[in-house]
Design a protein around this motif. Structure first.
Motif, PDB file in Angstrom:
ATOM      1  N   VAL A 137      -3.499   0.451  -5.348  1.00 39.16           N
ATOM      2  CA  VAL A 137      -2.786  -0.704  -4.507  1.00 39.16           C
ATOM      3  C   VAL A 137      -3.250  -2.196  -5.342  1.00 39.16           C
ATOM      4  O   VAL A 137      -2.253  -2.972  -5.346  1.00 39.16           O
ATOM      5  CB  VAL A 137      -3.689  -0.652  -3.009  1.00 39.16           C
ATOM      6  CG1 VAL A 137      -3.178  -2.111  -2.531  1.00 39.16           C
ATOM      7  CG2 VAL A 137      -3.092   0.323  -2.423  1.00 39.16           C
ATOM      8  N   GLU A 168       1.374   3.963  -3.004  1.00 38.21           N
ATOM      9  CA  GLU A 168       1.266   5.509  -2.588  1.00 38.21           C
ATOM     10  C   GLU A 168       2.168   6.350  -3.104  1.00 38.21           C
ATOM     11  O   GLU A 168       1.952   7.225  -3.880  1.00 38.21           O
ATOM     12  CB  GLU A 168       0.859   5.695  -1.199  1.00 38.21           C
ATOM     13  CG  GLU A 168       0.682   7.159  -0.738  1.00 38.21           C
ATOM     14  CD  GLU A 168       0.526   7.155   0.833  1.00 38.21           C
ATOM     15  OE1 GLU A 168       0.931   8.203   1.168  1.00 38.21           O
ATOM     16  OE2 GLU A 168      -0.058   6.023   1.250  1.00 38.21           O
ATOM     17  N   GLU A 171       0.689  -0.999   0.068  1.00 37.94           N
ATOM     18  CA  GLU A 171       0.188  -0.026   0.022  1.00 37.94           C
ATOM     19  C   GLU A 171       0.964   1.103   0.112  1.00 37.94           C
ATOM     20  O   GLU A 171       0.488   2.384  -0.743  1.00 37.94           O
ATOM     21  CB  GLU A 171      -0.921   0.076   1.095  1.00 37.94           C
ATOM     22  CG  GLU A 171      -2.038  -0.923   1.255  1.00 37.94           C
ATOM     23  CD  GLU A 171      -1.717  -2.357   1.508  1.00 37.94           C
ATOM     24  OE1 GLU A 171      -0.380  -2.570   2.006  1.00 37.94           O
ATOM     25  OE2 GLU A 171      -2.170  -3.369   1.436  1.00 37.94           O
TER      26      GLU A 171
END
Length: 107
Positions: free
Chosen positions: A36, A30, A26
């Motif tokens: 994701v 980001e 994740e």
């Protein structure tokens, strides 16, 4: 080198580099500004990243793109010839992928 081998190397090297930086999927997604789900699919060998996505991932991992395709534990020992071979293999793979995509989506 087969596309499957490249994809497996990419997956293994992404996981290794991500874990070395203590990043979750994740958090890497980001930082690379990708979803994701895409990150999960790339690491799971279910999806090939675009050239742009590879650059984003490499930047987020603070490495060069070619290192994501090297055999394990060889990043420091790569010759210029090996780098060129990997680059050539990637160019062929992307050309094949684009050709297959276009064939599937021709009307």
């Amino acid at each position: 080198m087969t596309p499957e081998l490249l994809q497996q190397r990419l997956s293994a090297n992404l996981k290794k580099a991500r874990k070395m930086l203590s990043l979750s999927q994740e958090k890497l997604a980001e930082e690379a500004k990708i979803s994701v789900q895409m990150m999960n699919d790339i690491e799971g060998c279910r999806r090939w990243p675009s050239e742009k996505t590879l650059v984003k991932l490499a930047n987020a991992l603070q490495t060069d793109v070619y290192t994501l395709f090297l055999p394990e534990d060889s990043a420091e020992q790569v010759s210029q010839l090996q780098k060129q071979t990997i680059a050539n293999d990637l160019q062929k793979l992307f050309a094949q992928t684009i050709e297959q995509y276009l064939q599937k989506h021709e009307t």
